[in-house]
Design an enzyme around this catalytic site. Structure first.
Site, PDB file in Angstrom:
ATOM      1  N   LYS A  11      39.867  36.926  28.754  1.00 56.50           N
ATOM      2  CA  LYS A  11      38.736  37.612  29.388  1.00 56.50           C
ATOM      3  C   LYS A  11      37.444  37.444  28.580  1.00 56.50           C
ATOM      4  O   LYS A  11      37.479  37.054  27.412  1.00 56.50           O
ATOM      5  CB  LYS A  11      39.099  39.091  29.584  1.00 56.50           C
ATOM      6  CG  LYS A  11      40.287  39.278  30.554  1.00 56.50           C
ATOM      7  CD  LYS A  11      40.539  40.745  30.865  1.00 56.50           C
ATOM      8  CE  LYS A  11      41.667  40.895  31.877  1.00 56.50           C
ATOM      9  NZ  LYS A  11      41.834  42.321  32.280  1.00 56.50           N
ATOM     10  N   TYR A  51      40.174  40.044  42.306  1.00 56.69           N
ATOM     11  CA  TYR A  51      40.687  41.397  42.058  1.00 56.69           C
ATOM     12  C   TYR A  51      40.694  42.256  43.327  1.00 56.69           C
ATOM     13  O   TYR A  51      40.738  43.482  43.239  1.00 56.69           O
ATOM     14  CB  TYR A  51      39.864  42.070  40.956  1.00 56.69           C
ATOM     15  CG  TYR A  51      40.254  41.605  39.567  1.00 56.69           C
ATOM     16  CD1 TYR A  51      41.479  41.965  38.991  1.00 56.69           C
ATOM     17  CD2 TYR A  51      39.414  40.795  38.817  1.00 56.69           C
ATOM     18  CE1 TYR A  51      41.848  41.541  37.726  1.00 56.69           C
ATOM     19  CE2 TYR A  51      39.774  40.367  37.542  1.00 56.69           C
ATOM     20  CZ  TYR A  51      40.995  40.749  37.006  1.00 56.69           C
ATOM     21  OH  TYR A  51      41.354  40.330  35.738  1.00 56.69           O
ATOM     22  N   PHE A  59      37.747  51.718  39.185  1.00 56.81           N
ATOM     23  CA  PHE A  59      37.219  50.796  38.181  1.00 56.81           C
ATOM     24  C   PHE A  59      36.855  49.422  38.750  1.00 56.81           C
ATOM     25  O   PHE A  59      36.424  48.532  38.011  1.00 56.81           O
ATOM     26  CB  PHE A  59      38.220  50.633  37.029  1.00 56.81           C
ATOM     27  CG  PHE A  59      39.595  50.156  37.445  1.00 56.81           C
ATOM     28  CD1 PHE A  59      39.858  48.798  37.645  1.00 56.81           C
ATOM     29  CD2 PHE A  59      40.632  51.065  37.647  1.00 56.81           C
ATOM     30  CE1 PHE A  59      41.113  48.363  38.037  1.00 56.81           C
ATOM     31  CE2 PHE A  59      41.904  50.628  38.038  1.00 56.81           C
ATOM     32  CZ  PHE A  59      42.137  49.269  38.232  1.00 56.81           C
ATOM     33  N   ARG A  87      54.251  39.381  30.390  1.00 53.68           N
ATOM     34  CA  ARG A  87      53.746  40.752  30.330  1.00 53.68           C
ATOM     35  C   ARG A  87      54.250  41.489  29.088  1.00 53.68           C
ATOM     36  O   ARG A  87      53.558  42.349  28.541  1.00 53.68           O
ATOM     37  CB  ARG A  87      54.065  41.503  31.629  1.00 53.68           C
ATOM     38  CG  ARG A  87      53.261  40.899  32.816  1.00 53.68           C
ATOM     39  CD  ARG A  87      53.143  41.823  33.988  1.00 53.68           C
ATOM     40  NE  ARG A  87      52.398  43.023  33.672  1.00 53.68           N
ATOM     41  CZ  ARG A  87      51.122  43.235  34.010  1.00 53.68           C
ATOM     42  NH1 ARG A  87      50.410  42.321  34.648  1.00 53.68           N
ATOM     43  NH2 ARG A  87      50.525  44.370  33.707  1.00 53.68           N
ATOM     44  N   THR A  93      48.474  47.596  29.593  1.00 53.36           N
ATOM     45  CA  THR A  93      47.075  47.462  30.034  1.00 53.36           C
ATOM     46  C   THR A  93      46.107  48.093  29.040  1.00 53.36           C
ATOM     47  O   THR A  93      45.090  47.496  28.696  1.00 53.36           O
ATOM     48  CB  THR A  93      46.900  48.139  31.419  1.00 53.36           C
ATOM     49  OG1 THR A  93      47.872  47.594  32.321  1.00 53.36           O
ATOM     50  CG2 THR A  93      45.510  47.927  31.958  1.00 53.36           C
ATOM     51  N   ARG A 104      47.408  42.157  23.442  1.00 49.90           N
ATOM     52  CA  ARG A 104      46.425  43.217  23.680  1.00 49.90           C
ATOM     53  C   ARG A 104      46.307  44.156  22.480  1.00 49.90           C
ATOM     54  O   ARG A 104      45.213  44.620  22.155  1.00 49.90           O
ATOM     55  CB  ARG A 104      46.773  43.974  24.968  1.00 49.90           C
ATOM     56  CG  ARG A 104      46.355  43.173  26.213  1.00 49.90           C
ATOM     57  CD  ARG A 104      46.891  43.779  27.470  1.00 49.90           C
ATOM     58  NE  ARG A 104      46.241  43.238  28.679  1.00 49.90           N
ATOM     59  CZ  ARG A 104      46.700  43.435  29.902  1.00 49.90           C
ATOM     60  NH1 ARG A 104      47.795  44.157  30.105  1.00 49.90           N
ATOM     61  NH2 ARG A 104      46.077  42.914  30.943  1.00 49.90           N
ATOM     62  N   ASN A 114      40.414  44.253  27.932  1.00 57.71           N
ATOM     63  CA  ASN A 114      41.733  44.174  27.301  1.00 57.71           C
ATOM     64  C   ASN A 114      42.213  42.734  27.063  1.00 57.71           C
ATOM     65  O   ASN A 114      43.402  42.462  27.056  1.00 57.71           O
ATOM     66  CB  ASN A 114      42.750  45.002  28.096  1.00 57.71           C
ATOM     67  CG  ASN A 114      42.883  44.529  29.531  1.00 57.71           C
ATOM     68  OD1 ASN A 114      42.227  43.586  29.937  1.00 57.71           O
ATOM     69  ND2 ASN A 114      43.749  45.179  30.284  1.00 57.71           N
ATOM     70  N   HIS A 117      44.437  38.605  31.064  1.00 54.41           N
ATOM     71  CA  HIS A 117      45.073  38.911  32.342  1.00 54.41           C
ATOM     72  C   HIS A 117      46.468  38.291  32.343  1.00 54.41           C
ATOM     73  O   HIS A 117      46.676  37.227  31.751  1.00 54.41           O
ATOM     74  CB  HIS A 117      44.257  38.311  33.490  1.00 54.41           C
ATOM     75  CG  HIS A 117      44.977  38.318  34.806  1.00 54.41           C
ATOM     76  ND1 HIS A 117      45.030  39.433  35.604  1.00 54.41           N
ATOM     77  CD2 HIS A 117      45.710  37.370  35.440  1.00 54.41           C
ATOM     78  CE1 HIS A 117      45.754  39.161  36.684  1.00 54.41           C
ATOM     79  NE2 HIS A 117      46.174  37.907  36.610  1.00 54.41           N
TER      80      HIS A 117
END
Ligand code: UDP
Ligand code: MG
Length: 139
Positions: A11, A51, A59, A87, A93, A104, A114, A117
């Site tokens: 990100k 998204y 958000f 994940r 998250t 993260r 964070n 993705h």
């Protein structure tokens, strides 16, 4: 049967802060092979489409603004059980809840910013990969 590919983005804040190389290294050390990779910037419109599943959530507007605020690294990754294992590698998250050693935990600034993705299903991994990569960009 679970699939063997997942889609990720590094990100904007993580790219801006120079974490691209370290994050890609963690993905590779975690057993993920890079099938496709590019640096690009999402327009607000394209971030909104990416998204769209979150458009009713509070958000969403901030997420779209943030994800279009600077360049990102998009990648298609391959490993057995890719979606679930990735994940685990990235962590929760919210970095406050992310396990030690996760991407993260190490690189995220906040629940919004964070660092990375990760796709949430095989179906979405395929949709997200198609959003960024043509067939002749995958190896
Ligand atoms: N997000 C946020 N606030 C929240 C939940 C999510 O800003 O309360 C952002 C965050 O960047 C997250 C993204 O929206 O990565 C997508 O949310 P999701 O619930 O899909 O989390 P993820 O699958 O990325 O862990
Ligand atoms: Mg998600």
């Amino acid at each position: 049967m679970s699939g063997n590919r997942t889609f990720t983005m590094i990100k904007p804040e993580a790219v801006e802060n120079g974490h691209t190389g370290a994050i890609l290294a963690k993905m590779q050390s975690g057993g993920f092979r890079i099938v496709a990779l590019k640096k690009t910037q999402l327009s607000k419109e394209r971030a909104g489409i990416f998204y769209e599943v979150h458009k009713e959530r509070p958000f969403y507007g901030e997420l779209v603004d943030y994800m279009s605020s600077g360049p990102i690294i998009a990648a298609l990754l391959e490993k057995e059980n890719a979606v679930a294992d990735f994940r685990v590698l990235i962590g929760a998250t919210d970095p406050a809840d992310a396990a030690e050693g996760t991407i993260r935990k190490e690189f995220a600034e906040s629940k919004a910013k964070n660092a990375v993705h990760g796709s949430d299903s095989d179906e979405n991994a395929a949709i997200e990969a198609n959003f960024f990569f043509a067939e002749n960009e995958r190896f």
